[in-house]
Scaffold this motif. Sequence first.
Motif, short mmCIF file in Angstrom:
data_model
loop_
_atom_site.label_atom_id
_atom_site.label_comp_id
_atom_site.label_asym_id
_atom_site.label_seq_id
_atom_site.Cartn_x
_atom_site.Cartn_y
_atom_site.Cartn_z
N LEU A 1 41.43 7.86 16.56
CA LEU A 1 41.36 7.55 17.54
C LEU A 1 39.56 7.75 17.67
O LEU A 1 39.47 7.40 19.24
N ASP A 2 38.83 8.17 16.67
CA ASP A 2 37.32 8.48 17.26
C ASP A 2 36.84 7.17 16.27
O ASP A 2 35.59 7.49 16.38
N VAL A 3 37.48 6.58 15.85
CA VAL A 3 37.02 5.79 14.74
C VAL A 3 35.90 4.70 15.66
O VAL A 3 34.81 3.56 15.72
N LEU A 4 35.94 4.48 16.96
CA LEU A 4 35.18 3.74 17.82
C LEU A 4 33.09 4.35 18.53
O LEU A 4 32.91 3.94 19.01
N GLU A 5 33.97 5.71 18.51
CA GLU A 5 32.25 6.58 19.11
C GLU A 5 31.32 5.98 18.30
O GLU A 5 31.63 5.90 16.80
N THR A 6 30.01 6.74 18.74
CA THR A 6 29.14 6.41 18.06
C THR A 6 28.63 7.29 18.33
O THR A 6 28.67 8.27 19.57
N SER A 7 27.08 7.36 17.69
CA SER A 7 25.70 8.19 17.91
C SER A 7 25.23 8.02 18.71
O SER A 7 25.45 6.73 19.00
N SER A 8 24.52 8.85 19.46
CA SER A 8 23.49 8.44 20.69
C SER A 8 22.72 7.58 20.70
O SER A 8 22.13 6.87 21.94
N ASP A 9 22.18 7.33 19.47
CA ASP A 9 21.09 6.49 19.57
C ASP A 9 21.51 5.09 17.96
O ASP A 9 21.06 4.87 17.58
N GLU A 10 22.41 5.17 18.08
CA GLU A 10 22.71 4.41 17.01
C GLU A 10 22.98 2.59 17.44
O GLU A 10 22.72 1.59 17.16
#
Length: 464
Positions: free
Chosen positions: A418-427
Motif C-alpha cells: 500500500l506504500d509503494v506509491l509514496e514518495t519522499s518530500s524532495d523526490e
Amino acid sequence: MSTIDTEQTTDNTDSGAPIRRLAAWDTDSLCNLAAEFETPLYVIDAQRVRENCARLLDAFPAATIRYAIKAHSGQAVLKVIRDAGIDVECASAGEVKAALAAGFNGNRIQYTAVNPPARDLDAIINWWQENKQLTITVGAADTVERLQERGFDGRLCIRVNPNVGAGHHEKVTTGANAKFGIPYERVSELATQWATEFDLVGIHAHAGSGISGEDLSSHEELVRRMGTLARTITECAGSLEFVDVGGGFGVPYRANDPPLDIHTVAERTRDALGTVDATLAIEPGRYVVADAGVLLTRVNTIKSARETTVVGVDAGMTTLLRPAMYDAYHEIENISASPTTDSMPVTIAGPICESSDIFAEGRSISAPTRGDIIAIGTAGAYGYEMASTYNARPRPAEVIYDDNTAKVARRRETRDELDVLETSSDEHSVSLSSVVSHSHSSVAPESTMSSSSTGDTPPGGESQ
C-alpha cells in the motif's frame, strides 16, 4: 496452486442451469479453500464461465458477442472467455491492455471511450498502430477531434444516446443519461460526415446494467430505435458492419427470483431490431461471470446490540462494494454450520469505519460462532473489480478452479504494498509560482506522452 480436491465444489445436477444459486456450491470444498488461501477470498469457477458463454452463443448464434471486461478483468477469466470464442468490450485503456495481455487480437477488441483522459487516448492509439482492426467507439464529437489530432483514421463506432434507459439501480441506468453517447437526433448527420474520414463500422447503445424481465420493454425500445437509425445511416452514409445494442442482461441475486430467459431476450431483440444490413452485436458482462463467483469471509466478532445481533466479518465494502453502493442484495450463508444449526436474524457488517459497511440487515442465517466461514453468492461480477484500499486495507486474494485444481489468480495484496506509491518530500517538486502560473492557463494542453511513459506498455513490450 493447491492440491485441494475441488471435484465436488459444484453440484453436477446444476451444470448448465440458467443460474447457479449459492446452495449449489459444495460447502466443504469452499471451507477448504478458505482454510488454504485465507479470507477474504474470491472463488471463481472457470467451468461456470464456459457454461454461461455457451448459453449466450446458443441464444445469439448469428450475433457478435463482446464480453464487457469491467465486470471482471482478471487474466484467468479473460483467457477462458477468449477460448470460448467471445470477443471483448473495454471501457478504459487499462482494460484494453488486459485484453491484449490475455491474447485477444485487435479485431476482437472494441474500446468504448467515455470522456477519455488524454493518457488513455495516447495508449489506445499506440496499440492501434499495431492492431489496426481495433474498433474505437466514441460518445462525443469532441473525442473524434482528439482522435484525429493523434492520427487515427481507423475503425469508428458511434455511441448513441437513445433516451431510453433501464437497469437494477439509477446509478447504472445509462441509456438516457447525458454522460453517455451522442443524442440520437444528431447521429445521422455526424455519421455522414465521419464516414468520409474514418472506417465507420457501427453504432452502439446501452440501456443499463442488470436488466431483468421487467425491463425488457425498455431494452426492446432501445433496440427498435437503433434498427431505425441503422437503416437511416445506411441510406445516407453507407452500410454498417454491426449494430451494437449493449448488454446489461441481469442475473437473479435473490434465491427465489427467476433467471432471465436468455433465448426469449434474444428473440425479442432480433424482432425489435428488424431487418438491417448489419450484424447484431451484444455486450454482456454480468451474465457471464456473476454466478461463477462467491466471496468467502470469516466471522471475527459477534455482538448483541439493542435491536440486532451484529456479526462482524473480515470482508467489507472495500472487498465487495455493491451492497453499500447500490443497496444490492446477495445471498449469504454460514457454510461452517451444520444442517441442524438453528437460524437467527443478524446484521452482517465489515471492518470499515463507515455505517454503510453492511452486507445485510435482519438476514436469517445459521447461528454463527467466531471463526465460521460466511459465503456471499453471485459475487463474480463487480466484486473484485470494485475493490479498494480505503482504510488502508489490502485487497483480497482470488482463486480460480478448473479441472479439479484451484490456483491463485490474484494474490492477496500486502500492507507494505500500500506504500509503494509514496514518495519522499524532495523526490519530485516544483516551485509554487510555476504551479500557480500553469493553473491560470485557459486550456491545459493534452498529453503527448508515449504509452511507455504513462506505464501503458503494450503486452510483450518493454518499458523504455
